[in-house]
Design a protein around this motif. Sequence first.
Motif, PDB file in Angstrom:
ATOM      1  N   GLU A 133      -6.715 -32.907  -9.768  1.00  0.00           N
ATOM      2  CA  GLU A 133      -6.817 -34.363  -9.058  1.00  0.00           C
ATOM      3  C   GLU A 133      -8.194 -34.482  -8.475  1.00  0.00           C
ATOM      4  OE1 GLU A 133      -4.715 -33.086  -5.790  1.00  0.00           O
ATOM      5  OE2 GLU A 133      -3.217 -32.095  -7.322  1.00  0.00           O
ATOM      6  N   ARG A 141     -10.519 -38.820  -7.703  1.00  0.00           N
ATOM      7  CA  ARG A 141     -10.493 -40.181  -7.311  1.00  0.00           C
ATOM      8  C   ARG A 141     -10.552 -40.913  -8.106  1.00  0.00           C
ATOM      9  NH1 ARG A 141     -12.695 -39.926  -0.977  1.00  0.00           N
ATOM     10  NH2 ARG A 141     -10.780 -38.755  -0.252  1.00  0.00           N
ATOM     11  N   GLY A 182      -4.806 -40.305  -7.653  1.00  0.00           N
ATOM     12  CA  GLY A 182      -3.059 -40.634  -7.355  1.00  0.00           C
ATOM     13  C   GLY A 182      -2.030 -40.799  -7.354  1.00  0.00           C
ATOM     14  N   GLU A 221     -12.609 -31.624  -1.905  1.00  0.00           N
ATOM     15  CA  GLU A 221     -11.880 -31.604  -0.974  1.00  0.00           C
ATOM     16  C   GLU A 221     -11.869 -32.803   0.670  1.00  0.00           C
ATOM     17  OE1 GLU A 221     -12.199 -27.154  -2.696  1.00  0.00           O
ATOM     18  OE2 GLU A 221     -12.789 -27.200  -0.358  1.00  0.00           O
ATOM     19  N   THR A 263     -11.655 -35.109   3.157  1.00  0.00           N
ATOM     20  CA  THR A 263     -10.506 -35.654   3.431  1.00  0.00           C
ATOM     21  C   THR A 263     -10.953 -37.550   3.279  1.00  0.00           C
ATOM     22  OG1 THR A 263      -9.860 -35.177   5.847  1.00  0.00           O
ATOM     23  CG2 THR A 263      -8.621 -34.331   3.885  1.00  0.00           C
ATOM     24  N   ARG A 310      -9.691 -44.062   5.566  1.00  0.00           N
ATOM     25  CA  ARG A 310      -8.435 -42.524   5.741  1.00  0.00           C
ATOM     26  C   ARG A 310      -7.272 -42.597   7.139  1.00  0.00           C
ATOM     27  NH1 ARG A 310      -7.222 -38.116   1.547  1.00  0.00           N
ATOM     28  NH2 ARG A 310      -6.935 -40.463   0.399  1.00  0.00           N
ATOM     29  N   ALA A 335      -5.716 -44.830  -1.978  1.00  0.00           N
ATOM     30  CA  ALA A 335      -5.402 -43.478  -2.870  1.00  0.00           C
ATOM     31  C   ALA A 335      -4.661 -42.736  -1.677  1.00  0.00           C
ATOM     32  CB  ALA A 335      -6.557 -42.511  -2.412  1.00  0.00           C
ATOM     33  N   ASP A 385      -2.260 -39.405  -0.230  1.00  0.00           N
ATOM     34  CA  ASP A 385      -2.453 -38.217  -0.924  1.00  0.00           C
ATOM     35  C   ASP A 385      -1.714 -37.290   0.432  1.00  0.00           C
ATOM     36  OD1 ASP A 385      -4.727 -37.883  -2.444  1.00  0.00           O
ATOM     37  OD2 ASP A 385      -5.873 -37.916  -0.861  1.00  0.00           O
ATOM     38  N   PHE A 397       0.758 -33.868   1.721  1.00  0.00           N
ATOM     39  CA  PHE A 397       0.860 -32.466   1.402  1.00  0.00           C
ATOM     40  C   PHE A 397       2.494 -32.628   2.316  1.00  0.00           C
ATOM     41  CE2 PHE A 397      -3.490 -33.882   1.463  1.00  0.00           C
ATOM     42  CZ  PHE A 397      -3.776 -33.468   0.540  1.00  0.00           C
ATOM     43  N   SER A 402       0.379 -36.878   5.188  1.00  0.00           N
ATOM     44  CA  SER A 402      -0.217 -37.370   4.402  1.00  0.00           C
ATOM     45  C   SER A 402      -1.646 -38.174   4.968  1.00  0.00           C
ATOM     46  CB  SER A 402       0.987 -38.649   3.442  1.00  0.00           C
ATOM     47  OG  SER A 402       1.835 -37.737   3.349  1.00  0.00           O
TER      48      SER A 402
END
Length: 537
Positions: free
Chosen positions: A224, A226, A349, A452, A454, A462, A495, A497, A499, A503
């Motif tokens: 995974e 970007r 993504g 990793e 964020t 973000r 993007a 993500d 979880f 998210s």
Amino acid sequence: MKNLVFGELNLSKEIEKAVSEMGFEEATPIQSQSIPHIMDGKDVIGQAQTGTGKTCAFGIPTIEMVEPSNENIQALILSPTRELAIQISEELKEVSKYKKGIRILPVYGGQPIERQIAALKKRPQIIIGTPGRLMDHMRRRTIKLVDLKMVILDEADEMLNMGFREDIDEILEKVPQERQTILFSATMSKEIMDLTAKYQKDAVLVKAVHKELTVPNIEQYYLEVREASKLDLLSRIIDKEGIKLSLVFCNTKKRVDELTSSLQSRGYMAEALHGDMKQSQRDRVMSRFRNGSIEILVATDVAARGIDVDNVEAVFNYDIPNDEEYYVHRIGRTGRAGKTGVAYTFVAGREFYRLKDIQRYTKSKIVLMKPPSLSDIEESKVNNVLKDLKNVIAKNNLGKYVGYIDKILEDVHLENQENYITTIDIAAALLKTLVTQNSKNDFSQADTYNYEDTGAEKGMVRLFVNMGRKDRIQPKHIVEAIASRTSLSGKLIGAIDIFDKFSFVDIPYEYVDEVLSPSKNFRIKGKKLTVEKANRK
């Protein structure tokens, strides 16, 4: 039926030029089958998933058949969502950029209708619309379909799932009966077949049929990553694994050229292979690849046909392929002649859903792999240098070099008599020098990307969202929730993500205040959505 190159589809020079500039060489299966029938004026039912090139399957013949001299609306494309309507519009504008007099307009909810009414005065011949907003324009008589020649229903199954059946009936009953009707759907349910029976005449069914795919015994991994970090990741894997010969696949010729140039600037022996190259150039590149003077061959799927090199150590899907069969063909280039092979697929993504399709159709296991860190790469390089040193020691041909070590010890002791230096210190210093010199990439601070982290990409912020996988949400739900209540277009959202319980979503900096405004009442599946700035690590 074999896939056709666009030159075999009897397209105008303007369309061929535009498609070539978009980087496409070969029509996808659904394009190869659909375009000739649509150009012949037949009604068509197309069964194809998203990502198979279906937009161009109906978009190319639509643009070819529209008469620029006629300023009335001639083609209507119905879409289930505003995001898809915008996407179709942008792709068709790319395809039609050399066709003079072709005007295309998307109409959808969430945008001021007055702006659309003003745009309609420019007399577009192709309308892409969501059912609700289109009916609004029809009632206002700001859209008149008296001269309509084509109706295309894209993602018809999704429109039915969203409750648009009555709207579709109302629209299709008010358009001219003498028209061409094209329908695309991922599934052929009873409801879809009822729709085709009611509104199509002698329709031709075309579909992208998946062959029985056999995946060779190759280690398969996905990572995974970007989009902006793919180049760094590719470099790190090649360095860590010490890969001497690899194939890297991109989906377009433009991507091949860009990636090749970037790899060369980093010091790799990389060459490109795609359809714009002369045969003599291709032969030269392949000869160099076979004899190992090229480490990395960057290619498109079409150009890579016929590559038969036994010692390819790894295949990289830099772009995830649009077709499951392409995936099998790609990774089959490694692991030949009884040797082990490995395939790496980069997933950015929402492409994760296409990876799931590949796994399902190929019945293979593609394992998630953690990107290598800088310390992993350094350790790998040390191990490679130590392996070479052991080979040198085994040959025991070191006489004069022992003399050099004695000389170094003597010089160091004369310069620094306070510290006692041993031959082990000298060996460690030489090892460090070798590892540093053998490093292909001088990783700058910008290159030491924490995969990793964020944090959002440059120019993006973000945001944290309080719903995740346990709420059974998908990226499209987040996009629709935000885009429907703000002026932020879904295509600008970055993007996403997801979880288990939450998210993250990236949005452009200039829209942050609007999205975070307390007045916004975002909802997904009836549940209130909380959106706030994400904390950086």
